[in-house]
Motif scaffolding. Structure first.
Motif, PDB file in Angstrom:
ATOM      1  N   UNK A 159       0.842  -1.199   0.000  1.00  0.00           N
ATOM      2  CA  UNK A 159       0.000   0.000   0.000  1.00  0.00           C
ATOM      3  C   UNK A 159       0.876   1.248   0.000  1.00  0.00           C
ATOM      4  N   UNK A 160       1.887   1.247   0.837  1.00  0.00           N
ATOM      5  CA  UNK A 160       2.775   2.403   0.918  1.00  0.00           C
ATOM      6  C   UNK A 160       3.626   2.539  -0.340  1.00  0.00           C
ATOM      7  N   UNK A 161       3.922   1.423  -0.999  1.00  0.00           N
ATOM      8  CA  UNK A 161       4.651   1.485  -2.267  1.00  0.00           C
ATOM      9  C   UNK A 161       3.823   2.210  -3.331  1.00  0.00           C
ATOM     10  N   UNK A 162       2.526   1.928  -3.366  1.00  0.00           N
ATOM     11  CA  UNK A 162       1.647   2.613  -4.322  1.00  0.00           C
ATOM     12  C   UNK A 162       1.547   4.089  -3.969  1.00  0.00           C
ATOM     13  N   UNK A 163       1.474   4.381  -2.689  1.00  0.00           N
ATOM     14  CA  UNK A 163       1.471   5.770  -2.233  1.00  0.00           C
ATOM     15  C   UNK A 163       2.735   6.480  -2.737  1.00  0.00           C
ATOM     16  N   UNK A 164       3.866   5.825  -2.601  1.00  0.00           N
ATOM     17  CA  UNK A 164       5.132   6.398  -3.072  1.00  0.00           C
ATOM     18  C   UNK A 164       5.117   6.556  -4.594  1.00  0.00           C
ATOM     19  N   UNK A 165       4.538   5.589  -5.287  1.00  0.00           N
ATOM     20  CA  UNK A 165       4.483   5.645  -6.752  1.00  0.00           C
ATOM     21  C   UNK A 165       3.616   6.807  -7.230  1.00  0.00           C
ATOM     22  N   UNK A 166       2.476   7.028  -6.584  1.00  0.00           N
ATOM     23  CA  UNK A 166       1.633   8.151  -6.995  1.00  0.00           C
ATOM     24  C   UNK A 166       2.310   9.478  -6.661  1.00  0.00           C
ATOM     25  N   UNK A 167       3.048   9.514  -5.574  1.00  0.00           N
ATOM     26  CA  UNK A 167       3.810  10.721  -5.242  1.00  0.00           C
ATOM     27  C   UNK A 167       4.899  10.958  -6.285  1.00  0.00           C
ATOM     28  N   UNK A 168       5.533   9.881  -6.704  1.00  0.00           N
ATOM     29  CA  UNK A 168       6.574   9.967  -7.735  1.00  0.00           C
ATOM     30  C   UNK A 168       5.983  10.482  -9.045  1.00  0.00           C
ATOM     31  N   UNK A 169       4.765  10.052  -9.354  1.00  0.00           N
ATOM     32  CA  UNK A 169       4.102  10.498 -10.576  1.00  0.00           C
ATOM     33  C   UNK A 169       3.952  12.018 -10.579  1.00  0.00           C
ATOM     34  N   UNK A 170       3.579  12.575  -9.444  1.00  0.00           N
ATOM     35  CA  UNK A 170       3.416  14.027  -9.343  1.00  0.00           C
ATOM     36  C   UNK A 170       4.753  14.716  -9.590  1.00  0.00           C
ATOM     37  N   UNK A 171       5.800  14.198  -8.984  1.00  0.00           N
ATOM     38  CA  UNK A 171       7.135  14.782  -9.151  1.00  0.00           C
ATOM     39  C   UNK A 171       7.601  14.677 -10.596  1.00  0.00           C
ATOM     40  N   UNK A 172       7.403  13.509 -11.209  1.00  0.00           N
ATOM     41  CA  UNK A 172       7.824  13.328 -12.604  1.00  0.00           C
ATOM     42  C   UNK A 172       7.049  14.236 -13.544  1.00  0.00           C
ATOM     43  N   UNK A 173       5.761  14.383 -13.299  1.00  0.00           N
ATOM     44  CA  UNK A 173       4.960  15.277 -14.130  1.00  0.00           C
ATOM     45  C   UNK A 173       5.462  16.709 -13.976  1.00  0.00           C
ATOM     46  N   UNK A 174       5.814  17.079 -12.767  1.00  0.00           N
ATOM     47  CA  UNK A 174       6.348  18.424 -12.530  1.00  0.00           C
ATOM     48  C   UNK A 174       7.683  18.604 -13.248  1.00  0.00           C
ATOM     49  N   UNK A 175       8.512  17.565 -13.264  1.00  0.00           N
ATOM     50  CA  UNK A 175       9.805  17.646 -13.953  1.00  0.00           C
ATOM     51  C   UNK A 175       9.636  17.791 -15.464  1.00  0.00           C
ATOM     52  N   UNK A 176       8.584  17.180 -16.009  1.00  0.00           N
ATOM     53  CA  UNK A 176       8.339  17.273 -17.455  1.00  0.00           C
ATOM     54  C   UNK A 176       7.791  18.637 -17.852  1.00  0.00           C
ATOM     55  N   UNK A 177       7.178  19.327 -16.913  1.00  0.00           N
ATOM     56  CA  UNK A 177       6.530  20.595 -17.227  1.00  0.00           C
ATOM     57  C   UNK A 177       6.992  21.703 -16.271  1.00  0.00           C
TER      58      UNK A 177
END
Length: 189
Positions: A159-177
């Motif tokens: 569960x916490x791994x998915x939480x980390x993955x969704x947090x990572x998604x936000x960071x990666x999206x921010x890095x792309x834009x």
């Protein structure tokens, strides 16, 4: 009047009372903020969460959505079906696993999810605004490590791994834009 020492049963009750009251109060604002954020996209919280989980997992079984979305399997299925009807998800079975139903974001679902992320407005988020004084005082937002530890004990590492993955998604999206002030504000948060 002198305060009596709390006994373990009383401590447990007091602790549970604090968790219940604070969680309920916080959830009321989180829910309102979340609903207001995604309302323009004709999504409800469960639907948005399903899109997010499906993205984070690169597709997911209904059971995984239920587990990571903290919802009943029938809720996960019914809201996924609505998303399929809108062309945002596809349903499938795997050759190696015919008993589980899997969902995958369509390009339209992926696009809508990213639109919702880009539409996030920190200034309209009550929890974010309420946390700003802590960020200003300490130079960072609360880490919530104690809450994370409790959730890890309740729901497990995956569960916490998915939480980390969704947090990572936000960071990666921010890095792309990086030129996008909305994404930049999310990245700073």
């Amino acid at each position: 009047m002198e305060h009596e020492k709390l006994y373990p049963g009383q401590e447990a009750l007091l602790y549970s009372h604090k968790i219940v009251q604070l969680s309920k109060a916080l959830w009321k604002t989180v829910e309102k903020d979340w609903q207001n954020w995604i309302k323009p996209f004709d999504l409800n919280i469960n639907e948005h969460h399903i899109l997010w989980i499906s993205h984070a997992l690169g597709g997911a079984s209904i059971s995984e959505i239920a587990k990571y979305g903290v919802m009943h399997v029938s809720t996960a299925f019914n809201f996924s079906k609505k998303l399929e009807d809108r062309g945002l998800l596809t349903f499938s079975k795997k050759e190696t696993d015919k008993r589980n139903t899997y969902v995958q974001l369509t390009p339209e679902g992926e696009s809508l999810l990213l639109e919702t992320i880009q539409a996030f407005r920190p200034e309209e988020n009550g929890v974010f605004r309420a946390s700003l004084p802590l960020q200003e005082l300490y130079g960072k937002f609360p880490e919530l490590t104690d809450i994370s530890a409790i959730v890890r004990r309740l729901y497990g590492d995956s569960f916490m791994d998915i939480f980390a993955e969704t947090s990572k998604m936000i960071t990666e999206e921010a890095d792309r834009r990086p030129q996008d002030p909305v994404i930049d504000s999310i990245k700073k948060a």
